[in-house]
Design a protein around this motif. Structure first.
Motif, PDB file in Angstrom:
ATOM      1  N   PHE A 116       0.814  -1.213   0.000  1.00  0.00           N
ATOM      2  CA  PHE A 116       0.000   0.000   0.000  1.00  0.00           C
ATOM      3  C   PHE A 116       0.848   1.265   0.000  1.00  0.00           C
ATOM      4  N   THR A 117       2.115   1.148  -0.404  1.00  0.00           N
ATOM      5  CA  THR A 117       2.989   2.316  -0.389  1.00  0.00           C
ATOM      6  C   THR A 117       2.611   3.333  -1.455  1.00  0.00           C
ATOM      7  N   ARG A 118       1.965   2.883  -2.532  1.00  0.00           N
ATOM      8  CA  ARG A 118       1.545   3.801  -3.599  1.00  0.00           C
ATOM      9  C   ARG A 118       0.064   3.563  -3.923  1.00  0.00           C
ATOM     10  N   PHE A 119      -0.736   3.416  -2.886  1.00  0.00           N
ATOM     11  CA  PHE A 119      -2.104   2.972  -3.107  1.00  0.00           C
ATOM     12  C   PHE A 119      -2.915   3.957  -3.930  1.00  0.00           C
ATOM     13  N   GLY A 120      -2.688   5.256  -3.746  1.00  0.00           N
ATOM     14  CA  GLY A 120      -3.433   6.237  -4.513  1.00  0.00           C
ATOM     15  C   GLY A 120      -3.221   6.069  -6.008  1.00  0.00           C
ATOM     16  N   GLY A 121      -1.942   5.976  -6.398  1.00  0.00           N
ATOM     17  CA  GLY A 121      -1.634   5.769  -7.810  1.00  0.00           C
ATOM     18  C   GLY A 121      -2.108   4.419  -8.308  1.00  0.00           C
ATOM     19  N   ASP A 122      -1.962   3.380  -7.477  1.00  0.00           N
ATOM     20  CA  ASP A 122      -2.429   2.048  -7.860  1.00  0.00           C
ATOM     21  C   ASP A 122      -3.933   2.027  -8.071  1.00  0.00           C
ATOM     22  N   LEU A 123      -4.667   2.719  -7.192  1.00  0.00           N
ATOM     23  CA  LEU A 123      -6.126   2.760  -7.314  1.00  0.00           C
ATOM     24  C   LEU A 123      -6.540   3.471  -8.604  1.00  0.00           C
ATOM     25  N   GLY A 124      -5.887   4.593  -8.900  1.00  0.00           N
ATOM     26  CA  GLY A 124      -6.205   5.318 -10.122  1.00  0.00           C
ATOM     27  C   GLY A 124      -5.926   4.483 -11.366  1.00  0.00           C
ATOM     28  N   ARG A 125      -4.787   3.807 -11.387  1.00  0.00           N
ATOM     29  CA  ARG A 125      -4.447   2.959 -12.532  1.00  0.00           C
ATOM     30  C   ARG A 125      -5.390   1.763 -12.618  1.00  0.00           C
ATOM     31  N   GLY A 126      -5.760   1.228 -11.455  1.00  0.00           N
ATOM     32  CA  GLY A 126      -6.676   0.093 -11.448  1.00  0.00           C
ATOM     33  C   GLY A 126      -8.037   0.467 -12.010  1.00  0.00           C
ATOM     34  N   MET A 242      -0.427  -4.488  -7.935  1.00  0.00           N
ATOM     35  CA  MET A 242      -1.609  -3.991  -7.237  1.00  0.00           C
ATOM     36  C   MET A 242      -2.654  -3.370  -8.172  1.00  0.00           C
ATOM     37  N   PRO A 243      -2.264  -2.536  -9.165  1.00  0.00           N
ATOM     38  CA  PRO A 243      -3.297  -1.993 -10.063  1.00  0.00           C
ATOM     39  C   PRO A 243      -4.051  -3.088 -10.813  1.00  0.00           C
ATOM     40  N   LEU A 244      -3.364  -4.168 -11.153  1.00  0.00           N
ATOM     41  CA  LEU A 244      -4.000  -5.265 -11.868  1.00  0.00           C
ATOM     42  C   LEU A 244      -4.991  -5.992 -10.965  1.00  0.00           C
ATOM     43  N   VAL A 245      -4.608  -6.199  -9.715  1.00  0.00           N
ATOM     44  CA  VAL A 245      -5.500  -6.846  -8.759  1.00  0.00           C
ATOM     45  C   VAL A 245      -6.740  -5.989  -8.533  1.00  0.00           C
ATOM     46  N   ILE A 246      -6.544  -4.682  -8.388  1.00  0.00           N
ATOM     47  CA  ILE A 246      -7.679  -3.775  -8.180  1.00  0.00           C
ATOM     48  C   ILE A 246      -8.613  -3.812  -9.385  1.00  0.00           C
ATOM     49  N   ALA A 247      -8.051  -3.708 -10.589  1.00  0.00           N
ATOM     50  CA  ALA A 247      -8.872  -3.709 -11.804  1.00  0.00           C
ATOM     51  C   ALA A 247      -9.639  -5.013 -11.947  1.00  0.00           C
ATOM     52  N   HIS A 248      -8.953  -6.141 -11.722  1.00  0.00           N
ATOM     53  CA  HIS A 248      -9.592  -7.451 -11.860  1.00  0.00           C
ATOM     54  C   HIS A 248     -10.691  -7.625 -10.818  1.00  0.00           C
ATOM     55  N   THR A 249     -10.431  -7.199  -9.603  1.00  0.00           N
ATOM     56  CA  THR A 249     -11.437  -7.310  -8.549  1.00  0.00           C
ATOM     57  C   THR A 249     -12.661  -6.469  -8.876  1.00  0.00           C
ATOM     58  N   LEU A 250     -12.454  -5.251  -9.346  1.00  0.00           N
ATOM     59  CA  LEU A 250     -13.577  -4.395  -9.727  1.00  0.00           C
ATOM     60  C   LEU A 250     -14.386  -5.022 -10.862  1.00  0.00           C
ATOM     61  N   LEU A 251     -13.696  -5.590 -11.848  1.00  0.00           N
ATOM     62  CA  LEU A 251     -14.388  -6.241 -12.959  1.00  0.00           C
ATOM     63  C   LEU A 251     -15.303  -7.355 -12.450  1.00  0.00           C
ATOM     64  N   ASP A 252     -14.771  -8.158 -11.524  1.00  0.00           N
ATOM     65  CA  ASP A 252     -15.545  -9.292 -11.035  1.00  0.00           C
ATOM     66  C   ASP A 252     -16.649  -8.876 -10.079  1.00  0.00           C
ATOM     67  N   VAL A 253     -16.411  -7.854  -9.266  1.00  0.00           N
ATOM     68  CA  VAL A 253     -17.478  -7.369  -8.380  1.00  0.00           C
ATOM     69  C   VAL A 253     -18.653  -6.882  -9.215  1.00  0.00           C
ATOM     70  N   VAL A 254     -18.363  -6.107 -10.250  1.00  0.00           N
ATOM     71  CA  VAL A 254     -19.436  -5.616 -11.122  1.00  0.00           C
ATOM     72  C   VAL A 254     -20.133  -6.774 -11.813  1.00  0.00           C
ATOM     73  N   ALA A 255     -19.348  -7.758 -12.298  1.00  0.00           N
ATOM     74  CA  ALA A 255     -19.942  -8.905 -12.992  1.00  0.00           C
ATOM     75  C   ALA A 255     -20.788  -9.747 -12.045  1.00  0.00           C
ATOM     76  N   PHE A 256     -20.255 -10.039 -10.847  1.00  0.00           N
ATOM     77  CA  PHE A 256     -20.954 -10.922  -9.914  1.00  0.00           C
ATOM     78  C   PHE A 256     -22.193 -10.249  -9.320  1.00  0.00           C
ATOM     79  N   VAL A 257     -22.007  -9.053  -8.776  1.00  0.00           N
ATOM     80  CA  VAL A 257     -23.092  -8.369  -8.079  1.00  0.00           C
ATOM     81  C   VAL A 257     -24.094  -7.785  -9.072  1.00  0.00           C
ATOM     82  N   GLY A 258     -23.603  -7.325 -10.223  1.00  0.00           N
ATOM     83  CA  GLY A 258     -24.495  -6.699 -11.197  1.00  0.00           C
ATOM     84  C   GLY A 258     -25.173  -7.677 -12.133  1.00  0.00           C
ATOM     85  N   TYR A 259     -24.851  -8.972 -12.010  1.00  0.00           N
ATOM     86  CA  TYR A 259     -25.433  -9.948 -12.937  1.00  0.00           C
ATOM     87  C   TYR A 259     -26.963  -9.978 -12.922  1.00  0.00           C
ATOM     88  N   PRO A 260     -27.623 -10.021 -11.754  1.00  0.00           N
ATOM     89  CA  PRO A 260     -29.099 -10.049 -11.773  1.00  0.00           C
ATOM     90  C   PRO A 260     -29.707  -8.862 -12.509  1.00  0.00           C
TER      91      PRO A 260
END
Length: 289
Positions: A116-126, A242-260
């Motif tokens: 989490f040393t560069r979390f702000g930048g990682d979050l933006g890139r993610g 970290m940006p890749l993990v954030i992006a992938h997690t967001l993709l799956d949260v939207v896919a899983f939760v938004g599926y219905p």
């Protein structure tokens, strides 16, 4: 600039990698083979076999379905327990891979950029990666369904309850960590040490990612291969997973939760969620999104 995989690898004065001896090369090859055999490689093989089997049955692939988070038991308590244990043991394999990357005098998490040393930048890139991959990915899925080369993916067939969304979010985190740490951070490090060039690593790991999702049809293979190339290039450039993990997690949260919601708005593309299936007698490392 690439930082991550080069930090602790022996370098010559001119900055190039020093060749490793034969025994080290053999050990690394065995290590890679064993890691893949108990994780994403195993799932990729089963996924490809599933795709082959889909084409051997009489039902057209466009009329077939696959479930990403199937129920594991008809009783609520046991279903939740099995779901949590499945996530835990999948993350244990991720922990093993990070342990293998750990070296004396170094910090593997910092070296691969999972801190989490560069979390702000990682979050933006993610978030940026999420937007770049997510919208075209949804369009590719719709095109694949229209062409009849992609199965109907039921992202969240679990019955609605207070624990459903937390479980789906945990499943998304598991998928993000599993795929990005093994496909990218681990394999980039090990293959680079074996002397592979960057594009050979990026393309081969992207191909493995595509095979990992083959059970969803050829549209998913293409989409995840492209995602693997983009993520691999970004990792090489940024040196942080970290940006890749954030992006992938967001993709799956939207896919899983938004599926219905998606199934209700576009039933022709996503189809209605089916009834929960009978629990599988042999839970395993099934491919995730």
């Amino acid at each position: 600039m690439w930082q991550c995989g080069d930090v602790d690898t022996p370098r010559r004065a001119d900055g190039a990698f020093s060749p490793i001896d034969r025994s080290t090369r053999l050990r690394l090859r065995w290590e890679i083979a064993l890691v893949l055999a108990i994780s994403v490689g195993q799932s990729a093989l089963y996924s490809v076999l599933t795709l082959v089997r889909r084409y051997l049955v009489s039902t057209p692939i466009s009329q077939q379905q696959t479930q990403l988070n199937p129920s594991r038991d008809t009783a609520v308590f046991w279903d939740v327990l099995y779901q949590v244990l499945s996530i835990f043991f999948a993350l244990a394999i991720v922990g093993l891979v990070v342990y293998l990357l750990w070296e004396p005098g170094g910090n593997a998490l910092r070296r691969i950029g999972l801190d989490f040393t560069r979390f702000g930048g990682d979050l933006g890139r993610g978030i940026l990666l999420f937007l770049i991959i997510g919208v075209p990915g949804l369009a590719l899925y719709a095109v694949g369904r229209a062409l009849g080369i992609t199965v109907a993916v039921v992202a969240s067939p679990l019955d609605a309850a207070w624990w459903t969304i937390p479980l789906l979010v945990l499943s998304a985190i598991r998928a993000g960590l599993t795929e990005e740490i093994i496909f990218v951070a681990y394999l980039f490090d090990r293959l680079r040490r074996l002397g592979w060039n960057w594009w050979a690593i990026i393309l081969s790991t992207a191909a493995l990612r595509g095979a990992y999702h083959a059970y969803q049809g050829f549209g998913a293979i293409v989409g995840n291969f492209v995602m693997g190339v983009v993520f691999g290039w970004c990792y090489k450039r940024w040196g942080r997973v970290m940006p890749l993990v954030i992006a992938h997690t967001l993709l799956d949260v939207v896919a899983f939760v938004g599926y219905p919601v998606a199934a209700a708005l576009w039933p022709g593309v996503f189809g209605p969620p089916p009834a929960a299936p009978s629990p599988s007698p042999t839970p395993s490392l099934s491919p995730a999104s």
